[in-house]
Motif scaffolding. Structure first.
Motif, PDB file in Angstrom:
ATOM      1  N   LEU A 257      21.932  15.866  53.598  1.00 19.93           N
ATOM      2  CA  LEU A 257      22.283  14.530  54.053  1.00 19.93           C
ATOM      3  C   LEU A 257      21.744  13.543  53.025  1.00 19.93           C
ATOM      4  N   TYR A 258      22.613  12.661  52.561  1.00 20.42           N
ATOM      5  CA  TYR A 258      22.195  11.712  51.526  1.00 20.42           C
ATOM      6  C   TYR A 258      21.457  10.538  52.136  1.00 20.42           C
ATOM      7  N   THR A 259      20.399  10.127  51.450  1.00 18.50           N
ATOM      8  CA  THR A 259      19.684   8.941  51.898  1.00 18.50           C
ATOM      9  C   THR A 259      19.187   8.180  50.685  1.00 18.50           C
ATOM     10  N   SER A 260      18.955   6.876  50.889  1.00 19.71           N
ATOM     11  CA  SER A 260      18.571   6.017  49.773  1.00 19.71           C
ATOM     12  C   SER A 260      17.082   6.059  49.531  1.00 19.71           C
ATOM     13  N   GLY A 261      16.732   5.924  48.263  1.00 19.61           N
ATOM     14  CA  GLY A 261      15.330   5.815  47.898  1.00 19.61           C
ATOM     15  C   GLY A 261      15.121   4.523  47.134  1.00 19.61           C
ATOM     16  N   SER A 262      13.909   4.370  46.579  1.00 17.88           N
ATOM     17  CA  SER A 262      13.630   3.103  45.910  1.00 17.88           C
ATOM     18  C   SER A 262      14.252   3.060  44.518  1.00 17.88           C
ATOM     19  N   THR A 263      14.539   4.218  43.946  1.00 20.77           N
ATOM     20  CA  THR A 263      15.140   4.205  42.614  1.00 20.77           C
ATOM     21  C   THR A 263      16.366   5.102  42.599  1.00 20.77           C
ATOM     22  N   GLY A 264      17.232   4.828  41.650  1.00 15.67           N
ATOM     23  CA  GLY A 264      18.335   5.729  41.338  1.00 15.67           C
ATOM     24  C   GLY A 264      19.324   5.914  42.453  1.00 15.67           C
ATOM     25  N   LYS A 265      20.152   6.913  42.305  1.00 17.98           N
ATOM     26  CA  LYS A 265      21.212   7.143  43.284  1.00 17.98           C
ATOM     27  C   LYS A 265      20.651   7.876  44.503  1.00 17.98           C
ATOM     28  N   PRO A 266      21.375   7.789  45.619  1.00 22.64           N
ATOM     29  CA  PRO A 266      20.901   8.451  46.837  1.00 22.64           C
ATOM     30  C   PRO A 266      20.673   9.938  46.620  1.00 22.64           C
ATOM     31  N   LYS A 267      19.717  10.472  47.348  1.00 22.09           N
ATOM     32  CA  LYS A 267      19.392  11.888  47.161  1.00 22.09           C
ATOM     33  C   LYS A 267      19.875  12.717  48.345  1.00 22.09           C
ATOM     34  N   GLY A 268      20.313  13.912  48.047  1.00 24.73           N
ATOM     35  CA  GLY A 268      20.783  14.808  49.096  1.00 24.73           C
ATOM     36  C   GLY A 268      19.616  15.639  49.607  1.00 24.73           C
ATOM     37  N   LEU A 269      19.081  15.234  50.752  1.00 23.32           N
ATOM     38  CA  LEU A 269      17.942  15.991  51.290  1.00 23.32           C
ATOM     39  C   LEU A 269      18.455  17.237  51.991  1.00 23.32           C
ATOM     40  N   VAL A 270      17.813  18.349  51.703  1.00 22.01           N
ATOM     41  CA  VAL A 270      18.287  19.637  52.200  1.00 22.01           C
ATOM     42  C   VAL A 270      17.401  20.109  53.346  1.00 22.01           C
ATOM     43  N   HIS A 271      18.023  20.470  54.463  1.00 21.28           N
ATOM     44  CA  HIS A 271      17.260  20.993  55.600  1.00 21.28           C
ATOM     45  C   HIS A 271      17.492  22.495  55.775  1.00 21.28           C
ATOM     46  N   SER A 272      16.462  23.143  56.283  1.00 22.74           N
ATOM     47  CA  SER A 272      16.476  24.597  56.441  1.00 22.74           C
ATOM     48  C   SER A 272      17.162  24.976  57.753  1.00 22.74           C
ATOM     49  N   THR A 273      17.390  26.255  57.935  1.00 29.05           N
ATOM     50  CA  THR A 273      18.030  26.717  59.170  1.00 29.05           C
ATOM     51  C   THR A 273      17.011  26.829  60.313  1.00 29.05           C
ATOM     52  N   ALA A 274      16.047  27.718  60.193  1.00 31.40           N
ATOM     53  CA  ALA A 274      15.176  27.996  61.345  1.00 31.40           C
ATOM     54  C   ALA A 274      14.212  26.848  61.632  1.00 31.40           C
ATOM     55  N   GLY A 275      13.507  26.392  60.606  1.00 32.94           N
ATOM     56  CA  GLY A 275      12.500  25.356  60.806  1.00 32.94           C
ATOM     57  C   GLY A 275      13.129  24.090  61.353  1.00 32.94           C
TER      58      GLY A 275
END
Ligand code: WT7
Length: 648
Positions: A257-275
């Motif tokens: 899921l992409y989200t904005s940070g303080s610099t650069g282009k949005p980052k795609g944060l990756v989530h795990s299956t079980a956790g």
């Protein structure tokens, strides 16, 4: 047999041992994470193969492994398990935009939809770990598509359907997706939104995309590109209602899921299956006191993490009915939420402060004329809730009878981390603060030198000291950015980007972002992204974007613009063009409310823009400008202040 003592209205029966208080069990969850999370994970998820080790985590390096060696499938947790025991139970209630129109989907129907879409994806050559981008607003088909990806081990990436074609294209390219799922149009507040056309414009720039699957929402004609576009429902017709789930490793990616940070282009944060699944479902149950037969109404869209964790995965893993809200809180009038509550009778309602602030300005009869007696808990998420909004939520909506939970968390945390519930039974809830850490969450407050501030009545950077199952595992394609953003600022801790106060009673308050991220109506926005868009205008030399307090949106976008020398274009026209650039490059919610054209920006002698000062001016706090002696040219401040009230 467990001699567990009831510590909240929702037990954690998996934990053996006797705890005399909530605090004791909380302490146990922090000190013995393996003994805490292990039994809960074993009991609450269905494993194809049990894990052999609960965790192996390193906060210094930002490397997290949970439930090692385990195998499972996310869609099985969400549909198959419930289908086996009660296939006719309602899984989804789709509250459509058209007032009074709803659609109910049972767990059996959902499973069939998931399998059919999974088979469509398979027939399109989508394999385990391939990325599938979704640009679609909330509907049963959208939820089923997410779960269909999970069923075959593909990684879904839902892009909020308010983003522009360019923003969508850059995310499709970053994800390297070959399939995009969308709908002809979407509809919100009676307004049609051209999703397919936006996808066409985006995909024109994305050679990786082979196939666009188009669901029908409005049925209005839209352009179809032969050989590339396929109607999703038609493709589903030919498919079987069975699809063997792919057995995934605990740590395989479930979604990004992409989200904005303080610099650069949005980052795609990756989530795990079980956790992730465990944390989303566990927090859902604990915070909202979920009981069998509950109907959970979280009014977020699936384009945000709230929609992932508390519309889709949390409620469905827990086997309860979840409401998909497609409309707008003020459509057809300011009573929409409460009319829905009367008709659907949800037990919980989870929404955003910005919507509450929008509603409280209107006659309270919009609320009181509807029956809200089904509600037990009211939740708030996404941004700080002010006291006035909290009180209105509590008194007017909840008649003083519901728990109101201000829940603090982030895209990165996967689920709620600080919230007044769970707690000791009947423990007090104070207005407008998230108060208490969840089980397994160890918040710490650090000063600007990185010292941990112990005890009470302290304020500083909010960090988390220990790993929890729901933490995002990486930034897609850029692990060093993940490390640099979250683990480098305060070595040994996860840095949230937020400031926090631990008050005299030990309760947590959130003071807001410490970085250049602003929160507009609960939408997270990097000021650098907006500046990049503004700077593309041929007349703009440079710009600085800050947030300022906004009555309804929480924060508004304020842009200071410096034009190139010799520009003769009319300012009014430049401003209009800048608005349109931001709308095209990012999204409507990123367009600055206020733009001020200035001869230059306040900078230090080393050339750094003094944003602190620009923020104060934007917030009308000119008495609090602080030290301006380090500025290269202090006279610019006076100019900006003088003209601040006259900008467009
Ligand atoms: C940022 C995360 C959490 C899901 C929706 C937003 C702010 C979130 C609260 C709250 C004060 C809050 C923080 C956080 N935030 N909840 N209860 N009180 N601030 O997720 O888009 O990842 O944004 O939203 O600043 O860092 P997100």
């Amino acid at each position: 047999m467990s001699d567990f003592i009831k510590i909240t209205s929702t037990d954690i029966p998996e934990i053996n041992g006797s705890f005399s208080s909530h605090e004791e069990l909380y302490k146990f969850s922090i000190e013995k994470p393996e003994e805490f999370w292990g039994p809960i994970a074993r009991a609450r998820l269905r494993w194809d193969k049990e894990f052999t080790k609960v965790m192996d985590c390193n906060m210094e390096k930002g490397v997290f492994d949970w439930f090692i060696g385990g195998k499972l499938n996310a869609s099985v947790q969400c549909v198959d398990r419930h289908c086996e025991v009660d296939p006719d139970r309602i899984a989804l209630i789709w509250e459509q935009d058209e007032p009074g129109k709803e659609q109910r989907i049972t767990f059996r129907q959902l499973k069939e939809m998931v399998c059919k879409i999974a088979n469509v994806l398979k027939s399109e050559g989508v394999r385990k770990s391939d990325r599938v981008v979704m640009y679609i607003s909330i509907s049963p088909l959208a939820v089923a598509s997410m779960l269909a990806c999970a069923r075959i081990g593909a990684v879904h990436s839902v892009i909020f359907a308010g983003f522009s074609a360019e923003a969508l294209a850059s995310r499709i390219m970053d994800a390297g997706a070959s399939v995009v799922i969308t709908s002809d149009q979407s509809i919100r507040g009676g307004r049609l939104i051209e999703l397919k056309k936006t996808v066409d414009a985006a995909v024109a720039k994305c050679p990786s995309v082979r196939r666009v699957l188009v669901a029908r929402r409005t049925g209005n004609p839209v352009p179809i590109i032969e050989g590339r576009d396929v109607w999703l429902e038609e493709a589903m017709e030919a498919q079987s209602v069975e699809c063997i789930p792919e057995s995934m490793d605990s740590e395989d990616s479930l979604f990004m899921l992409y989200t904005s940070g303080s610099t650069g282009k949005p980052k795609g944060l990756v989530h795990s299956t079980a956790g992730y699944l465990l944390y989303a479902s566990f927090t859902h149950k604990q915070v909202f006191d979920i009981r069998d037969g509950d109907i959970f109404a979280c009014v977020a869209d699936i384009g945000w993490i709230t929609g992932h964790s508390y519309v889709v995965y949390g409620p469905l893993v827990n086997g309860i009915t979840t409401v998909l809200f497609e409309s707008h809180p003020a459509y057809p009038d300011h009573g929409r939420y409460w009319e829905m509550v009367q008709r659907i009778r949800p037990t919980q309602f989870y929404g955003a402060p910005t919507a509450i602030r929008l509603l409280l300005g209107h006659d309270s009869s919009y609320v009181t004329k509807y029956d809200r007696s089904s509600l037990r808990t009211l939740g708030s998420v996404g941004e700080p809730i002010n006291h006035e909004a909290w009180q209105w939520y509590h008194e007017v909506v909840g008649k003083g009878k519901c728990d109101v939970v201000d829940t603090w968390w982030q895209t990165e945390t996967g689920g709620i981390c600080i919230s007044p519930r769970p707690s000791a039974p009947g423990a007090e809830i104070r207005s407008a603060m998230p108060m208490r850490p969840l089980f397994g969450i160890a918040p710490v407050i650090l000063d600007d030198k990185g010292n941990v501030l112990e005890g009470r009545d302290v304020s500083g950077a909010l960090c988390i000291r220990k790993s929890w199952p729901g933490i995002a595992r990486t930034v897609y394609g850029d692990h060093s950015r993940y490390y640099d953003t979250y683990f480098k600022p305060y070595p040994g801790y996860y840095f949230t980007g937020d400031g926090s106060i631990r008050d005299l009673d030990g309760y947590y308050h959130i003071t807001g972002r410490m970085d250049d991220v602003i929160n507009v109506s609960g939408h997270r926005l990097g000021t650098a992204e907006v500046e990049d868009a503004l700077d593309e205008h041929f007349s703009v030399a440079e710009s600085a974007v800050v947030g300022y307090p906004h009555d309804i949106k929480g924060e508004g976008v304020y842009a200071y613009i410096v034009l190139k020398e010799g520009v003769i274009q009319e300012h009014k026209q430049i401003i209009a063009e800048l608005r349109s650039i931001v709308r095209t490059k990012i999204a409507g919610h990123a367009v600055p409310e206020i733009m001020q054209i200035c001869p230059s920006l306040p900078k230090t002698r080393s050339g750094k823009i003094m944003r602190r000062i620009l923020r104060k001016i934007a917030a009308d706090q000119i008495e609090e400008l602080g030290d301006v002696t380090t500025l290269a040219d202090p006279s610019i401040i006076e100019y900006i202040i003088k003209n601040h009230r006259h900008c467009i």
